[in-house]
Design a protein around this motif. Structure first.
Motif, PDB file in Angstrom:
ATOM      1  N   GLU A   1     123.185  57.681  88.526  1.00 43.06           N
ATOM      2  CA  GLU A   1     124.648  57.625  88.552  1.00 43.06           C
ATOM      3  C   GLU A   1     125.161  59.034  88.334  1.00 43.06           C
ATOM      4  O   GLU A   1     124.731  59.716  87.403  1.00 43.06           O
ATOM      5  CB  GLU A   1     125.176  56.727  87.422  1.00 43.06           C
ATOM      6  N   THR A   2     126.083  59.469  89.198  1.00 42.06           N
ATOM      7  CA  THR A   2     126.647  60.809  89.054  1.00 42.06           C
ATOM      8  C   THR A   2     128.052  60.862  89.637  1.00 42.06           C
ATOM      9  O   THR A   2     128.385  60.087  90.539  1.00 42.06           O
ATOM     10  CB  THR A   2     125.761  61.878  89.727  1.00 42.06           C
ATOM     11  N   ALA A   3     128.832  61.789  89.110  1.00 38.90           N
ATOM     12  CA  ALA A   3     130.148  62.090  89.675  1.00 38.90           C
ATOM     13  C   ALA A   3     130.068  63.327  90.572  1.00 38.90           C
ATOM     14  O   ALA A   3     131.070  63.732  91.157  1.00 38.90           O
ATOM     15  CB  ALA A   3     131.159  62.325  88.553  1.00 38.90           C
ATOM     16  N   SER A   4     128.881  63.900  90.699  1.00 42.29           N
ATOM     17  CA  SER A   4     128.672  65.097  91.513  1.00 42.29           C
ATOM     18  C   SER A   4     129.029  64.826  92.973  1.00 42.29           C
ATOM     19  O   SER A   4     128.586  63.839  93.559  1.00 42.29           O
ATOM     20  CB  SER A   4     127.202  65.529  91.423  1.00 42.29           C
ATOM     21  N   LYS A   5     129.818  65.728  93.561  1.00 42.64           N
ATOM     22  CA  LYS A   5     130.140  65.606  94.993  1.00 42.64           C
ATOM     23  C   LYS A   5     128.900  65.873  95.838  1.00 42.64           C
ATOM     24  O   LYS A   5     128.624  65.164  96.801  1.00 42.64           O
ATOM     25  CB  LYS A   5     131.249  66.599  95.374  1.00 42.64           C
ATOM     26  N   ALA A   6     128.127  66.910  95.465  1.00 46.79           N
ATOM     27  CA  ALA A   6     126.963  67.293  96.253  1.00 46.79           C
ATOM     28  C   ALA A   6     125.863  66.225  96.227  1.00 46.79           C
ATOM     29  O   ALA A   6     125.174  66.018  97.221  1.00 46.79           O
ATOM     30  CB  ALA A   6     126.400  68.619  95.748  1.00 46.79           C
TER      31      ALA A   6
ATOM     32  N   ILE B   1     123.322  59.771  95.959  1.00 44.44           N
ATOM     33  CA  ILE B   1     122.252  59.106  95.211  1.00 44.44           C
ATOM     34  C   ILE B   1     122.744  57.857  94.489  1.00 44.44           C
ATOM     35  O   ILE B   1     121.933  57.015  94.102  1.00 44.44           O
ATOM     36  CB  ILE B   1     121.542  60.064  94.227  1.00 44.44           C
ATOM     37  N   ASN B   2     124.060  57.726  94.318  1.00 41.83           N
ATOM     38  CA  ASN B   2     124.615  56.514  93.705  1.00 41.83           C
ATOM     39  C   ASN B   2     124.382  55.282  94.573  1.00 41.83           C
ATOM     40  O   ASN B   2     124.434  54.162  94.067  1.00 41.83           O
ATOM     41  CB  ASN B   2     126.126  56.666  93.492  1.00 41.83           C
ATOM     42  N   GLU B   3     124.164  55.496  95.865  1.00 44.05           N
ATOM     43  CA  GLU B   3     124.120  54.397  96.830  1.00 44.05           C
ATOM     44  C   GLU B   3     122.773  54.245  97.520  1.00 44.05           C
ATOM     45  O   GLU B   3     122.679  53.696  98.613  1.00 44.05           O
ATOM     46  CB  GLU B   3     125.216  54.620  97.878  1.00 44.05           C
ATOM     47  N   ARG B   4     121.718  54.733  96.888  1.00 41.38           N
ATOM     48  CA  ARG B   4     120.382  54.659  97.474  1.00 41.38           C
ATOM     49  C   ARG B   4     119.388  54.103  96.469  1.00 41.38           C
ATOM     50  O   ARG B   4     119.595  54.151  95.269  1.00 41.38           O
ATOM     51  CB  ARG B   4     119.899  56.049  97.925  1.00 41.38           C
ATOM     52  N   LEU B   5     118.285  53.609  96.996  1.00 37.39           N
ATOM     53  CA  LEU B   5     117.157  53.187  96.181  1.00 37.39           C
ATOM     54  C   LEU B   5     116.097  54.279  96.209  1.00 37.39           C
ATOM     55  O   LEU B   5     115.951  54.992  97.211  1.00 37.39           O
ATOM     56  CB  LEU B   5     116.562  51.881  96.692  1.00 37.39           C
TER      57      LEU B   5
ATOM     58  N   MET C   1     106.799  63.517  87.034  1.00 38.95           N
ATOM     59  CA  MET C   1     107.083  62.496  88.036  1.00 38.95           C
ATOM     60  C   MET C   1     107.559  63.119  89.341  1.00 38.95           C
ATOM     61  O   MET C   1     108.106  64.217  89.345  1.00 38.95           O
ATOM     62  CB  MET C   1     108.174  61.544  87.518  1.00 38.95           C
ATOM     63  N   ARG C   2     107.380  62.362  90.407  1.00 46.61           N
ATOM     64  CA  ARG C   2     107.937  62.695  91.713  1.00 46.61           C
ATOM     65  C   ARG C   2     108.734  61.487  92.172  1.00 46.61           C
ATOM     66  O   ARG C   2     108.233  60.370  92.159  1.00 46.61           O
ATOM     67  CB  ARG C   2     106.855  63.042  92.714  1.00 46.61           C
ATOM     68  N   PHE C   3     109.990  61.729  92.561  1.00 50.69           N
ATOM     69  CA  PHE C   3     110.877  60.668  93.022  1.00 50.69           C
ATOM     70  C   PHE C   3     111.125  60.832  94.517  1.00 50.69           C
ATOM     71  O   PHE C   3     111.296  61.948  95.018  1.00 50.69           O
ATOM     72  CB  PHE C   3     112.232  60.738  92.297  1.00 50.69           C
ATOM     73  N   PHE C   4     111.210  59.682  95.207  1.00 51.21           N
ATOM     74  CA  PHE C   4     111.424  59.659  96.648  1.00 51.21           C
ATOM     75  C   PHE C   4     112.570  58.715  96.982  1.00 51.21           C
ATOM     76  O   PHE C   4     112.603  57.586  96.473  1.00 51.21           O
ATOM     77  CB  PHE C   4     110.162  59.189  97.372  1.00 51.21           C
ATOM     78  N   ALA C   5     113.475  59.169  97.848  1.00 56.05           N
ATOM     79  CA  ALA C   5     114.525  58.292  98.357  1.00 56.05           C
ATOM     80  C   ALA C   5     113.888  57.335  99.350  1.00 56.05           C
ATOM     81  O   ALA C   5     113.012  57.711 100.136  1.00 56.05           O
ATOM     82  CB  ALA C   5     115.616  59.119  99.043  1.00 56.05           C
ATOM     83  N   LEU C   6     114.327  56.090  99.309  1.00 55.73           N
ATOM     84  CA  LEU C   6     113.858  55.075 100.225  1.00 55.73           C
ATOM     85  C   LEU C   6     114.867  55.009 101.364  1.00 55.73           C
ATOM     86  O   LEU C   6     115.924  54.389 101.240  1.00 55.73           O
ATOM     87  CB  LEU C   6     113.754  53.742  99.479  1.00 55.73           C
ATOM     88  N   ASP C   7     114.577  55.719 102.459  1.00 55.26           N
ATOM     89  CA  ASP C   7     115.489  55.802 103.602  1.00 55.26           C
ATOM     90  C   ASP C   7     115.228  54.690 104.603  1.00 55.26           C
ATOM     91  O   ASP C   7     114.164  54.125 104.667  1.00 55.26           O
ATOM     92  CB  ASP C   7     115.345  57.152 104.292  1.00 55.26           C
TER      93      ASP C   7
END
Length: 157
Positions: free
Chosen positions: A124-129, A133-137, A151-157
C-alpha cells in the motif's frame, strides 16, 4: 470464451530486499503452534529504477505449526528514495526438514536451497511513481540468515 484465451500470468522482477532482524521474542505454545515475534531493525530494498530502506519498527509474526513448517506474517514500512512510504504485509510459508528448521529457529545458518520459503507480499502506498503496486499481486521467495531475511519479489503480470 475458451480457457486458452485467458493470458498466462508472467513474473516480472519488482524488488530485492534485505531485512535486518533482532532476536526472536518467544511467546510460546499457543493453541495452533508456537508463536514467535521477530522485531525488524531496518534493511535495504532495490527495484527497477528505485531504491529504498526498510524502516525499523515492523515485525514478523511467526507461527511454528510443527517441526517442519512455519507460517510467517511480516509487516513493515519501506521508505523510498525521495521520501515516499510503502506499507508491506508479507505472508509466507517456510518448510523443510525438522532439523534444519530447528537450526533456523536457533539463529544458525542453513543452506537456503534446502528450505522452501515462498511469500505473497501486498503493498500500500500513496506514491505516484509506485502507485500501480496497490493494484497488483506479487509472489516471492526468501532465505533466512542468522541476522536478516533476504527476499526477491515479483509482480504477477
Amino acid at each position: 470464451m475458451e480457457p486458452d484465451a485467458i493470458p498466462i500470468p508472467q513474473l516480472r522482477f519488482f524488488a530485492g530486499l534485505s531485512v535486518e532482524v533482532a532476536e526472536p521474542q518467544q511467546v510460546g505454545a499457543v493453541p495452533h503452534g508456537v508463536r514467535r515475534v521477530i522485531p525488524i531493525l531496518g534493511g535495504q530494498a532495490q527495484g527497477e529504477g528505485w531504491r529504498g530502506r526498510v524502516l525499523p519498527g515492523g515485525a514478523d509474526f511467526q507461527l511454528i505449526v510443527h517441526a517442519g513448517y512455519a507460517e510467517l506474517d511480516a509487516r513493515y514500512v519501506l521508505e523510498i528514495d525521495g521520501g515516499d512510504l510503502v506499507f508491506v504485509q508479507n505472508q509466507a510459508v517456510r518448510s523443510g526438514p525438522p532439523e534444519l528448521m530447528q537450526r533456523i529457529a536457533r539463529g544458525e545458518p542453513v543452506d537456503p536451497g534446502h528450505i522452501y520459503f515462498r511469500c505473497q507480499p501486498r503493498f500500500e502506498t500513496a506514491s505516484k511513481a509506485l502507485g500501480w503496486i496497490n493494484e497488483r499481486l506479487f509472489v516471492g521467495a526468501g532465505a533466512r540468515h542468522p541476522d536478516k531475511v533476504v527476499m526477491r519479489f515479483f509482480a504477477l503480470d
